[in-house]
Design an enzyme around this catalytic site. Sequence first.
Site, PDB file in Angstrom:
ATOM      1  CG  HIS A  21      -1.899  -1.061   1.361  1.00 31.25           C
ATOM      2  ND1 HIS A  21      -2.105  -1.781   2.503  1.00 31.25           N
ATOM      3  CD2 HIS A  21      -2.778  -1.567   0.459  1.00 31.25           C
ATOM      4  CE1 HIS A  21      -3.070  -2.659   2.317  1.00 31.25           C
ATOM      5  NE2 HIS A  21      -3.493  -2.567   1.089  1.00 31.25           N
ATOM      6  CE  LYS A  45     -13.680  -8.070   3.713  1.00 25.14           C
ATOM      7  NZ  LYS A  45     -12.469  -7.447   3.197  1.00 25.14           N
ATOM      8  NE  ARG A  94      -2.684  -7.554  -4.524  1.00 25.31           N
ATOM      9  CZ  ARG A  94      -3.500  -7.615  -3.484  1.00 25.31           C
ATOM     10  NH1 ARG A  94      -3.010  -7.778  -2.288  1.00 25.31           N
ATOM     11  NH2 ARG A  94      -4.797  -7.552  -3.643  1.00 25.31           N
ATOM     12  CB  SER A 132      -4.509  -6.747   4.513  1.00 25.92           C
ATOM     13  OG  SER A 132      -4.187  -5.455   4.083  1.00 25.92           O
TER      14      SER A 132
HETATM   15  P1  ADP Z   1      -5.360  -6.125   0.589  1.00 27.30           P
HETATM   16  O1  ADP Z   1      -5.704  -6.551  -0.826  1.00 27.30           O
HETATM   17  O2  ADP Z   1      -3.903  -6.141   0.894  1.00 27.30           O
HETATM   18  O3  ADP Z   1      -6.234  -6.772   1.633  1.00 27.30           O
HETATM   19  P2  ADP Z   1      -6.949  -3.729   0.452  1.00 27.30           P
HETATM   20  O4  ADP Z   1      -8.212  -4.454   0.277  1.00 27.30           O
HETATM   21  O5  ADP Z   1      -6.877  -2.745   1.547  1.00 27.30           O
HETATM   22  O6  ADP Z   1      -5.679  -4.604   0.704  1.00 27.30           O
HETATM   23  O7  ADP Z   1      -6.545  -3.100  -0.932  1.00 27.30           O
HETATM   24  C1  ADP Z   1      -6.586  -1.765  -1.260  1.00 27.30           C
HETATM   25  C2  ADP Z   1      -5.926  -1.604  -2.611  1.00 27.30           C
HETATM   26  O8  ADP Z   1      -4.535  -1.865  -2.466  1.00 27.30           O
HETATM   27  C3  ADP Z   1      -6.416  -2.548  -3.700  1.00 27.30           C
HETATM   28  O9  ADP Z   1      -6.429  -1.846  -4.924  1.00 27.30           O
HETATM   29  C4  ADP Z   1      -5.362  -3.597  -3.748  1.00 27.30           C
HETATM   30  O10 ADP Z   1      -5.258  -4.185  -5.039  1.00 27.30           O
HETATM   31  C5  ADP Z   1      -4.134  -2.771  -3.457  1.00 27.30           C
HETATM   32  N1  ADP Z   1      -3.046  -3.586  -2.951  1.00 27.30           N
HETATM   33  C6  ADP Z   1      -3.085  -4.447  -1.924  1.00 27.30           C
HETATM   34  N2  ADP Z   1      -1.888  -5.051  -1.763  1.00 27.30           N
HETATM   35  C7  ADP Z   1      -1.075  -4.543  -2.701  1.00 27.30           C
HETATM   36  C8  ADP Z   1       0.288  -4.767  -3.077  1.00 27.30           C
HETATM   37  N3  ADP Z   1       1.038  -5.659  -2.443  1.00 27.30           N
HETATM   38  N4  ADP Z   1       0.782  -4.067  -4.081  1.00 27.30           N
HETATM   39  C9  ADP Z   1       0.007  -3.179  -4.743  1.00 27.30           C
HETATM   40  N5  ADP Z   1      -1.273  -2.922  -4.474  1.00 27.30           N
HETATM   41  C10 ADP Z   1      -1.819  -3.595  -3.469  1.00 27.30           C
END
Ligand code: ADP
Length: 164
Positions: A21, A45, A94, A132
């Site tokens: 992030h 959730k 990703r 996450s």
């Molecule tokens: P996660 O997918 O890690 O649970 P979130 O739901 O909070 O996280 O995701 C928020 C945004 O961050 C989404 O667009 C997700 O694709 C992106 N994201 C999550 N992890 C990564 C990563 N390792 N690299 C790039 N973008 C990411």
Amino acid sequence: MPEPPLAAIYPGSFDPMHLGHVDIIRRAHDIFPRVIVAVLQNTDKTPLLPVATRVDLIERSMAGLGGIEVTSFSGLLVDFMQQSGARVILRGMRAVSDFEYEFQIALMNRRLWAQAETVFLTPNEEFTYLSSRVVKEIWQLGGDVSGLVPGPVFEVLRTLPLPR
Ligand code: ADP
């Protein structure tokens, strides 16, 4: 009257924020004059961290960058965008496995509000495997997450009791 600066909104659960992030926020900050990180209040959730803690951790983790706005929202993203004056949605991509879901949501958001444009950013390769969910799983099993999350998040996880 001058146009307001182009604002991009980065929505997500950030439960917890990790270095993937952080990488996306840095890249967005280089491109957009205004970046808003928006923590989704998701009622279905059971979160690891309360929304207010997640907002605080993002603020503290990104403090060095300057000018990043952090907030929370509930309801439709496009409604929140119109309230906050943003028309760009930032999402991290990703791997190909992210594509199908992200593509569907991007098209749906534009159907809900024709001005909403989604911009996908790819992280540095070293963060492509981070999510996450993976961070939570490692932490719950007592593994070392210090290299996966920003310092302020690590400090909170370090003091949080592990689930039984
Ligand atoms: P996660 O997918 O890690 O649970 P979130 O739901 O909070 O996280 O995701 C928020 C945004 O961050 C989404 O667009 C997700 O694709 C992106 N994201 C999550 N992890 C990564 C990563 N390792 N690299 C790039 N973008 C990411």
